[in-house]
Design a protein around this motif. Sequence first.
Motif, mmCIF file in Angstrom:
data_model
loop_
_atom_site.group_PDB
_atom_site.id
_atom_site.type_symbol
_atom_site.label_atom_id
_atom_site.label_comp_id
_atom_site.label_asym_id
_atom_site.label_seq_id
_atom_site.Cartn_x
_atom_site.Cartn_y
_atom_site.Cartn_z
ATOM 1 N N MET A 129 25.397 32.351 48.289
ATOM 2 C CA MET A 129 25.560 32.957 49.620
ATOM 3 C C MET A 129 25.626 34.484 49.552
ATOM 4 N N SER A 130 24.735 35.080 48.767
ATOM 5 C CA SER A 130 24.756 36.545 48.607
ATOM 6 C C SER A 130 24.636 37.236 49.961
ATOM 7 N N GLY A 131 25.467 38.251 50.157
ATOM 8 C CA GLY A 131 25.423 39.010 51.406
ATOM 9 C C GLY A 131 26.214 38.384 52.540
ATOM 10 N N LEU A 132 26.801 37.212 52.302
ATOM 11 C CA LEU A 132 27.618 36.564 53.336
ATOM 12 C C LEU A 132 29.085 36.612 52.939
ATOM 13 N N LYS A 133 29.953 36.459 53.923
ATOM 14 C CA LYS A 133 31.388 36.392 53.617
ATOM 15 C C LYS A 133 31.700 35.016 53.057
ATOM 16 N N VAL A 134 32.417 35.011 51.945
ATOM 17 C CA VAL A 134 32.797 33.734 51.323
ATOM 18 C C VAL A 134 34.300 33.740 51.090
ATOM 19 N N HIS A 135 34.961 32.652 51.421
ATOM 20 C CA HIS A 135 36.380 32.479 51.110
ATOM 21 C C HIS A 135 36.499 31.275 50.177
ATOM 22 N N TYR A 136 36.770 31.558 48.906
ATOM 23 C CA TYR A 136 36.968 30.475 47.943
ATOM 24 C C TYR A 136 38.401 29.962 48.087
ATOM 25 N N TYR A 137 38.537 28.641 48.140
ATOM 26 C CA TYR A 137 39.869 28.008 48.111
ATOM 27 C C TYR A 137 39.937 27.261 46.789
ATOM 28 N N ILE A 138 40.768 27.762 45.883
ATOM 29 C CA ILE A 138 40.823 27.177 44.540
ATOM 30 C C ILE A 138 42.083 26.319 44.430
ATOM 31 N N PHE A 139 41.894 25.031 44.270
ATOM 32 C CA PHE A 139 43.016 24.086 44.176
ATOM 33 C C PHE A 139 43.294 23.855 42.699
ATOM 34 N N THR A 140 44.531 24.107 42.299
ATOM 35 C CA THR A 140 44.849 23.988 40.877
ATOM 36 C C THR A 140 46.324 23.642 40.665
ATOM 37 N N ASP A 141 46.600 23.084 39.476
ATOM 38 C CA ASP A 141 47.989 22.845 39.090
ATOM 39 C C ASP A 141 48.482 23.994 38.200
ATOM 40 N N GLN A 142 47.631 25.010 37.989
ATOM 41 C CA GLN A 142 48.014 26.143 37.119
ATOM 42 C C GLN A 142 47.792 27.473 37.847
ATOM 43 N N SER A 143 48.563 27.658 38.927
ATOM 44 C CA SER A 143 48.357 28.822 39.796
ATOM 45 C C SER A 143 48.455 30.143 39.047
ATOM 46 N N LYS A 144 49.440 30.236 38.137
ATOM 47 C CA LYS A 144 49.656 31.532 37.463
ATOM 48 C C LYS A 144 48.432 31.926 36.642
ATOM 49 N N ASP A 145 47.912 30.978 35.870
ATOM 50 C CA ASP A 145 46.737 31.271 35.037
ATOM 51 C C ASP A 145 45.524 31.628 35.905
ATOM 52 N N VAL A 146 45.378 30.905 37.001
ATOM 53 C CA VAL A 146 44.223 31.165 37.873
ATOM 54 C C VAL A 146 44.377 32.533 38.551
ATOM 55 N N ASP A 147 45.610 32.891 38.933
ATOM 56 C CA ASP A 147 45.843 34.227 39.504
ATOM 57 C C ASP A 147 45.422 35.310 38.512
ATOM 58 N N LEU A 148 45.784 35.125 37.245
ATOM 59 C CA LEU A 148 45.422 36.111 36.217
ATOM 60 C C LEU A 148 43.900 36.210 36.089
ATOM 61 N N LEU A 149 43.238 35.072 36.091
ATOM 62 C CA LEU A 149 41.781 35.070 35.995
ATOM 63 C C LEU A 149 41.157 35.819 37.179
ATOM 64 N N LEU A 150 41.682 35.567 38.379
ATOM 65 C CA LEU A 150 41.104 36.191 39.576
ATOM 66 C C LEU A 150 41.228 37.714 39.522
ATOM 67 N N LYS A 151 42.310 38.193 38.879
ATOM 68 C CA LYS A 151 42.481 39.656 38.769
ATOM 69 C C LYS A 151 41.404 40.263 37.877
ATOM 70 N N GLU A 152 40.904 39.482 36.927
ATOM 71 C CA GLU A 152 39.875 39.989 36.000
ATOM 72 C C GLU A 152 38.486 39.999 36.628
ATOM 73 N N LEU A 153 38.286 39.149 37.634
ATOM 74 C CA LEU A 153 36.938 38.992 38.196
ATOM 75 C C LEU A 153 36.689 40.009 39.304
ATOM 76 N N ARG A 154 35.419 40.328 39.496
ATOM 77 C CA ARG A 154 35.048 41.253 40.570
ATOM 78 C C ARG A 154 34.346 40.465 41.675
ATOM 79 N N PHE A 155 34.867 40.593 42.879
ATOM 80 C CA PHE A 155 34.245 39.911 44.023
ATOM 81 C C PHE A 155 33.535 40.942 44.902
ATOM 82 N N ALA A 156 32.387 40.563 45.417
ATOM 83 C CA ALA A 156 31.642 41.470 46.302
ATOM 84 C C ALA A 156 32.417 41.662 47.603
#
Length: 346
Positions: A129-156
Amino acid sequence: MRTGKKATPWCICLLVILQGFLFFGVWKLYLSYGTRPHKTEEKQPSVLPLSPTTKEKQPFFFLLSPTRPDVMTVTPWLAPIVWEGAFDPVIIDNMYKPQDLTIATTVFAVGKYTRFLRDFLETAEYHYMSGLKVHYYIFTDQSKDVDLLLKELRFAAGRVATVIPVPKYNRWQEISLRRMETIQKTIEARIGREADYIYCLDVDMKFHYRWGPEVLGSLVAAIHPWYYYFPREKFSYERRPASRAYIPEDQGDFYYMAAVFGGTIKEVHTLTKNCSENLNLDKGQGLEAIWQEESHLNWYLLHHKPTKLLSPEYLWDDLKRSQPREIQHVRFSAVIKNKMEVRENE
Ligand SMILES: CC(=O)N[C@H]1[C@@H](OP(=O)(O)OP(=O)(O)OC[C@H]2O[C@@H](n3ccc(=O)[nH]c3=O)[C@H](O)[C@@H]2O)O[C@H](CO)[C@H](O)[C@@H]1O
Ligand SMILES: [Mn+2]
């Protein structure tokens, strides 16, 4: 005298033939004028082309030729099946981008499946969906690890991710099938207010090529890459009449894969609600359908026809090593995983 008498009928014949040619020529000229684009139209610069960009110099009757005669591009109930070459990405982008749409995208990363999240999100930021607004909803049992990962990633710009904690069930089947209920409840709690469309995707996947707004529709399903050559009696539907997912051997349109489904919030809400109710009814009888939520999804889509289908380009499997001729681009594909190692109870 004799030669003169013979010459007259020949002259008349010649004249008639010449007249015929003249008439035919004028008629052809008239026809070609009608089909030729006007010169002024050709010159006009178009900022947002909303008509074909690749064929605009061809006479109109070429536009009626099928662009993908090798595959089915429309279902018997007249829903399009999306294949490379069957749509014009420039027209599609110019139709959807000005609408300021938000595409909710759900993905579950529970237990060892968190390992797939980085590649999923990184490749999505390139192709999804390049050029469109996207809201990812990530369901996980490891919120802390996923939060750390999200900080490393770059979102458009215009693209965000929200982490939603979920419990981890002991069986992989339960983790997979509970997605229907969780998506339904999250639509009710927030996604219904926060997005226009919702696409529900598996996490053990990577994007490789454009997966754009050509997929948008009211109710959208993807054809399973392993089953599109098979007759319906070979589909892996639930065959026990006691199950709410039961489909008899003489019924069925396509076999859809649960790794991708989507559409408008309203349609996907109805779908997830119906599937989770049927999953629970089966559970009450001690039944679990052969492919869990995928069996119920197939039942639902047989009774509520999808308005758009995605060809296996949009849902491929890396285990299928040879790429058949009809698959011009693999756009989104399941990575090869060691099921015994990643799943809880395999
Ligand atoms: C080729 C094949 O066998 N395909 C079937 C298999 O797909 P898959 O092998 O694609 O299932 P899967 O193991 O990827 O599970 C589906 C999704 O559930 C999530 N998940 C699952 C387990 C887990 O421990 N953690 C987790 O987060 C994750 O988002 C994953 O992508 O199983 C599905 C289960 O409904 C369907 O029946 C598919 O047809
Ligand atoms: Mn999967």
